[in-house]
Motif scaffolding. Structure first.
Motif, PDB file in Angstrom:
ATOM      1  N   LEU B 204      45.889  39.481  29.175  1.00 29.60           N
ATOM      2  CA  LEU B 204      47.373  39.537  28.905  1.00 29.60           C
ATOM      3  C   LEU B 204      47.651  39.803  27.615  1.00 29.60           C
ATOM      4  CD1 LEU B 204      49.369  38.574  31.210  1.00 29.60           C
ATOM      5  CD2 LEU B 204      49.419  36.302  30.168  1.00 29.60           C
ATOM      6  N   VAL B 205      48.338  40.901  27.498  1.00 28.47           N
ATOM      7  CA  VAL B 205      48.618  41.537  26.223  1.00 28.47           C
ATOM      8  C   VAL B 205      50.036  41.028  25.507  1.00 28.47           C
ATOM      9  CG1 VAL B 205      49.904  43.859  26.786  1.00 28.47           C
ATOM     10  CG2 VAL B 205      48.894  43.608  24.652  1.00 28.47           C
ATOM     11  N   ASN B 206      50.131  40.707  24.028  1.00 26.06           N
ATOM     12  CA  ASN B 206      51.138  40.456  23.732  1.00 26.06           C
ATOM     13  C   ASN B 206      51.497  41.487  22.702  1.00 26.06           C
ATOM     14  OD1 ASN B 206      53.233  39.311  21.844  1.00 26.06           O
ATOM     15  ND2 ASN B 206      52.234  37.384  21.710  1.00 26.06           N
ATOM     16  N   GLN B 207      52.597  41.902  22.891  1.00 28.47           N
ATOM     17  CA  GLN B 207      53.058  43.274  22.307  1.00 28.47           C
ATOM     18  C   GLN B 207      54.342  42.967  21.399  1.00 28.47           C
ATOM     19  OE1 GLN B 207      54.640  46.227  24.873  1.00 28.47           O
ATOM     20  NE2 GLN B 207      54.112  44.748  26.392  1.00 28.47           N
ATOM     21  N   SER B 208      54.412  41.632  21.028  1.00 29.22           N
ATOM     22  CA  SER B 208      55.843  41.403  20.116  1.00 29.22           C
ATOM     23  C   SER B 208      55.699  41.932  18.866  1.00 29.22           C
ATOM     24  CB  SER B 208      55.829  39.939  20.546  1.00 29.22           C
ATOM     25  OG  SER B 208      54.847  39.234  19.758  1.00 29.22           O
ATOM     26  N   ALA B 209      54.539  41.997  18.316  1.00 31.26           N
ATOM     27  CA  ALA B 209      54.483  42.450  16.962  1.00 31.26           C
ATOM     28  C   ALA B 209      54.517  44.024  16.704  1.00 31.26           C
ATOM     29  CB  ALA B 209      53.037  41.854  16.377  1.00 31.26           C
ATOM     30  N   LEU B 210      54.535  44.584  17.846  1.00 32.48           N
ATOM     31  CA  LEU B 210      54.816  46.165  17.705  1.00 32.48           C
ATOM     32  C   LEU B 210      55.942  46.345  17.161  1.00 32.48           C
ATOM     33  CD1 LEU B 210      52.462  48.360  18.718  1.00 32.48           C
ATOM     34  CD2 LEU B 210      54.032  48.601  20.873  1.00 32.48           C
ATOM     35  N   PRO B 211      55.923  47.163  16.005  1.00 36.67           N
ATOM     36  CA  PRO B 211      56.901  47.622  15.206  1.00 36.67           C
ATOM     37  C   PRO B 211      57.785  48.727  16.067  1.00 36.67           C
ATOM     38  CG  PRO B 211      55.092  48.257  13.947  1.00 36.67           C
ATOM     39  CD  PRO B 211      54.566  47.778  15.267  1.00 36.67           C
ATOM     40  N   GLU B 212      58.746  49.140  15.250  1.00 41.02           N
ATOM     41  CA  GLU B 212      59.548  50.415  15.883  1.00 41.02           C
ATOM     42  C   GLU B 212      58.918  51.548  15.587  1.00 41.02           C
ATOM     43  OE1 GLU B 212      62.244  53.486  15.849  1.00 41.02           O
ATOM     44  OE2 GLU B 212      61.800  52.667  13.978  1.00 41.02           O
TER      45      GLU B 212
END
Lengths: 98, 747, 120
Positions: B204-212
């Motif tokens: 399960l990936v967490n991509q919440s930290a991926l910036p604009e």
């Protein structure tokens, strides 16, 4: 290089979608995003991809969708599918059903 | 895939012997007063390599023993412990011990561990006794260790987990931002996790930290993951997957059965957030989700207590590893160390030579030229007529040149610098000097002079004997030197150089020189020379090479090992070499050894006996004279001798030694070749002297069997085989015959 | 097949590593110290570098630092061959930019399974 097809642009991921190529690809994609065009991703020649490469695609997908534009695949190699699956990115990269 | 590691043993032994030699020579350079960091580092590196190799190739005794040596060296290297002379001596003994162990192993025997056990105790006593100076860095090190960096904590947990036998694991993996830049790839780690169990893992990936997008630095890793691994998997196996990154990434391992409710909730939140992130672009929503995720992580920490603290920066002072060029001193044979008590057996017959690529390349080049010449000659031969004679001669000349060059190059492969044989002497001289209470300088010159590897191996022991002899008998005691107005320290000089196709090795001391009166008196007393004889200085000097001669008032355990100069001389003669001594009373002696550059080629005198050709080594021939036929008849009998000028020499008929059948009755016009081997002159009767030429020695032992009186064979230009006479061997044949006093029939 | 540069001053270790890797189908080049390895790396791009730490002329840590300066080797996996007793060496290696390490003594099977972690 992006080839303009009417209102859309095609981005060719080449044969290697990996960390040593992501800087250059990022710049090319930024251009496409700035010009606000629909995007086709061509990834059928990709023989090797890694986290950095797929992360870049993920960021692109999110940004393009946020701008209300279309992004779609124009061919995806098995390597891209397999690596995306390993990283849990299949659905986020819109590769779930194809 | 299974690989037989024994194929690498030989190389391992060779490099280990070299490493030990390097350790030894560096240890001798080491002085506790001024410790040179590079020297210590070189010694450490040698020990380290031996330990590593021994472990890899299954020589546990060696790796365990070397471990303590390495530890002590490391403490000294890192400045935690001051070097003392005791350490140096102990290390030197360790080198001897390791060498003996390696020699046993190389010979296929189990090493004797008694000595190693003693030394290990001494090392342990040093390591345990006086605590090393604790640097402030050690504290931080302890902290890092208790932090579970692959250490004890992990093992405990693994054990506990095994008893609990969980259904599987949930792994929360938050990589460091720069993880991708060091070549660590999450997808490979996940693939490895999948390899641990048959049930598919869930990622399960967490991509919440991926910036604009425009703020994205694409080489950084913004993603984090939660992975579920199902099945009975040991925590240690999971940890192994993340071993390289556990210090700078956040990784939690949670047994699936022991998940707390908050964990489950957390997962739910993350999952929802994932969905949210995919569908919406509301940044604030993302941020909120992010916070929830973080909060979850904190809860995990509390509940499971497996979270890592901030990666502690290892404050241990980073010792700059200054690379030092390894001293080019090295020798393989374990028998080098005279100090080693182990029996000096050579490491097997399958020894190898390391050859530089340059030498091999030049060989390949020459073979290429040879092939061209050969094809040219082949073409010429297909339709040859006399008009092409010049071409043929040209081709043959070229062939000759190719062959000669090839021969020289092949010989060069066997050539090694004499430093390999010299390298043992600094240690030897140091130890002996200490033992005898003499101050000695050792000077070594011409260390790059090359000679054949086989010659080098065989000259080692005679050289050791000569150096011991010079130290023991040659150099005076300090008091005597002072009294004689000489410098307190004696000097022993080893010098090697090439001279006319030979290598010359000199062992020179600035001691008292040979005592001619004493030598002559002793020789007369032993009946080696007639009582009334008066000899020149040179003749007296040569007496010391006679068997059973020793002038030392008291046989010390240094040179009195039951080995005299006669043995040294015999060893050198066996190499087709010679030894002589020059001496000046009061100023010193010089032993001069002359050796052929190689044993593979011999300067030979071809002789004819009946219809056979034999070869005498040219160096052994004293003279050749015409022999009148009736004189030959006179010298029959059970112990035939002949008076040649002032001395009687035993006579040997080669035709009888080899049972040759001759067409006529007897020699028509015999020749007497006077040869000298083992200090004995022998006259050998032959039919004729043929030419002198260089011959390539072929071993009889390898191709047939050992034959007394014959040292080998060669193939002559016309294709016939000629035997090479072993002069001292044939002398023994003579002795055997006379001692049984049987009829004058050759065996 | 992937290419590997194997660096170790010990000929026996180097040969064992090279033999094992060649047997598994890798294209292997050997180098006896950091200086030789760096020269070889500049000549050709390898997919993986395996390096001993304690070596004359240029040690493994310095080699990694130098390699990471080369554009071609910015992201190439580099594994250090190190010993258990050298805990801080692992960290030095990581800080210099190494991908990971293999602890000596190791057997051929362990070597191959570790290499899977960075190649393919």
């Amino acid at each position: 290089m992006g080839v303009t097809v009417s209102q859309s642009v095609r981005i060719d991921c080449g044969t290697r979608l990996s960390i040593e190529c992501v800087e250059a690809l990022h710049q090319e994609m930024e251009q496409a995003v700035r010009d606000a065009q629909d995007i086709f991703l061509k990834a059928d020649d990709v023989q090797y991809c890694d986290t950095a490469g797929l992360q870049l695609l993920l960021a692109l997908v999110q940004t393009v969708q946020a701008a209300g534009l279309q992004i779609s695949w124009q061919g995806v190699s098995d390597v891209v599918r397999d690596t995306s699956k390993l990283l849990g990115l299949t659905s986020a990269l819109l590769l779930a059903t194809d | 895939m299974s690989i037989d590691l024994s194929q690498f043993h030989q190389v391992f032994f060779e490099e280990s012997f070299e490493g030990l030699d390097a350790m030894e020579s560096e240890l001798l350079n080491l002085s506790p007063d001024s410790v040179d960091a590079e020297t210590v580092n070189t010694i450490f590196r040698a020990a380290h390599s031996i330990k590593g190799g021994a472990g890899t190739f299954g020589f546990v005794q060696i790796s365990e023993f070397t471990h303590d040596v390495e530890t002590l060296l490391d403490e000294i290297r890192s400045g935690q412990r001051a070097l003392t002379q005791t350490h140096v001596d102990l290390f030197l003994q360790t080198v001897d011990c390791l060498r003996a162990m390696m020699t046993s192993l190389n010979d296929g025997d189990q090493p004797d561990m008694t000595r190693a056990g003693e030394l290990k105790q001494q090392l342990k006593a040093i390591l345990a006794g006086q605590q090393p100076v604790v640097s402030s860095a050690s504290g931080a090190d302890d902290g890092a260790a208790s932090n579970g960096s692959g250490g004890g904590a992990g093992v405990d947990e693994a054990e506990q987990d095994e008893s609990a036998s969980p259904r599987g694991w949930k792994i929360r993996f938050v990589p460091a931002l720069d993880i991708l830049q060091t070549g660590n790839e999450p997808f490979r780690m996940f693939r490895e996790l999948q390899g641990l169990t048959e049930t598919p893992i869930e990622v399960l990936v967490n991509q919440s930290a991926l910036p604009e997008f425009s703020a994205l630095e694409p080489e950084q890793c913004y993603l984090s993951w939660t992975i579920r691994v199902y099945g009975e998997v040991a925590e240690a196996d999971l940890r192994a997957v993340f071993e390289w990154v556990e210090d700078d990434c956040q990784i939690d391992y949670i047994p699936l059965g022991q998940e707390s409710e908050s964990d489950q909730e957390g997962d739910a939140v993350v999952a929802t957030e994932l969905q949210a992130a995919a569908d919406s672009t509301d940044e604030t929503a993302n941020k909120a989700a992010d916070e929830v995720a973080n909060a979850t992580a904190v809860e995990d920490t509390v509940v499971t207590d497996t979270a890592k603290a901030e990666p502690t920066v290892d404050a241990c002072s980073v010792v700059a590893e200054v690379a030092a060029p390894t001293a080019a001193s090295a020798n393989s044979s374990a028998n080098n160390s005279a100090a080693a008590k182990a029996k000096p057996s050579r490491g097997g017959d399958n020894s190898s030579i390391r050859v530089s690529i340059d030498k091999v390349d030049s060989l390949i080049n020459m073979v290429g030229e040879l092939v061209i010449t050969q094809s040219m000659l082949g073409q010429l031969g297909q339709d040859f007529d006399l008009s092409r004679l010049a071409r043929l001669q040209e081709g043959l000349a070229q062939l000759e040149q190719n062959t000669r060059e090839l021969q020289e190059s092949v010989m060069k492969i066997r050539m090694m610098p004499i430093s390999f044989a010299f390298s043992r002497f600094p240690r030897l001289v140091r130890d002996l000097g200490t033992q005898l209470g003499k101050k000695v300088n050792l000077v070594m010159l011409g260390e790059n002079t090359e000679l054949d590897k086989t010659v080098m191996e065989k000259i080692g022991d005679p050289l050791v004997h000569l150096v011991r002899n010079s130290l023991d008998h040659g150099l005076e005691t300090t008091e005597k030197r002072k009294a004689a107005g000489k410098p307190e320290s004696g000097t022993i000089t080893l010098n090697a150089f090439h001279q006319g196709g030979n290598i010359v090795i000199e062992v020179k001391d600035d001691g008292a020189g040979l005592n001619e009166d004493k030598i002559l008196a002793k020789a007369k007393q032993r009946g080696l020379v007639p009582a009334e004889a008066s000899l020149t200085s040179e003749e007296i000097h040569q007496l010391i090479f006679l068997p059973g001669f020793s002038t030392a008032d008291q046989v010390s355990d240094i040179s009195g090992r039951g080995v005299g100069m006669d043995v040294v001389r015999r060893n050198i003669n066996e190499l087709n070499g010679t030894i002589e001594v020059k001496s000046q009373r009061g100023t010193g002696s010089t032993f001069v050894i002359r050796l052929p550059l190689t044993l593979a080629i011999l300067d030979g005198q071809l002789v004819k006996v009946c219809n056979q050709t034999y070869i005498f080594p040219l160096v052994s021939i004293v003279e050749s004279i015409q022999l009148q036929k009736q004189k030959l008849n006179n010298i029959s009998g059970s112990q035939p001798v002949m008076k040649l000028r002032d001395e009687y020499i035993p006579i040997l008929r080669l035709d009888r030694v080899f049972n040759l059948r001759r067409a006529g009755d007897d020699f028509d016009d015999p020749m007497l070749v006077v040869v000298e081997g083992d200090n004995e002159k022998i006259g050998i009767v032959v039919d004729d002297l043929l030419g002198q030429q260089q011959v390539v020695i072929k071993s009889l032992e390898q191709n047939y069997q050992k034959v007394a009186g014959v040292s080998g064979a060669t193939i002559l230009g016309d294709g016939t085989v000629a035997l090479i006479i072993d002069i001292s061997g044939i002398g023994k044949k003579l002795e055997a015959r006379t001692s049984t006093s049987g009829p004058d029939k050759a065996a | 097949m992937a290419s590997i540069l194997a660096v170790d001053d010990s000929a026996s270790m180097r040969q064992m590593v090279a033999f094992t890797l060649k047997g598994a189908g890798f294209d292997v080049k050997e180098a006896a110290d950091g200086v030789a390895a760096l020269a070889e790396a500049k000549r050709r791009k390898y997919d993986l570098v395996l390096s001993d730490v304690n070596m004359p002329n240029m040690n493994g840590i310095e080699l990694v630092k130098e390699l990471r300066q080369l554009p071609d080797y910015k992201f190439v996996p580099v594994l250090m061959l190190t010993t258990e007793s050298a805990g801080d060496v692992k960290m030095q290696g990581k800080q210099a930019g190494a991908t990971g390490w293999i602890v000596k003594p190791f057997n051929p099977e362990q070597l191959l399974s570790t290499i899977k972690r960075v190649l393919g």
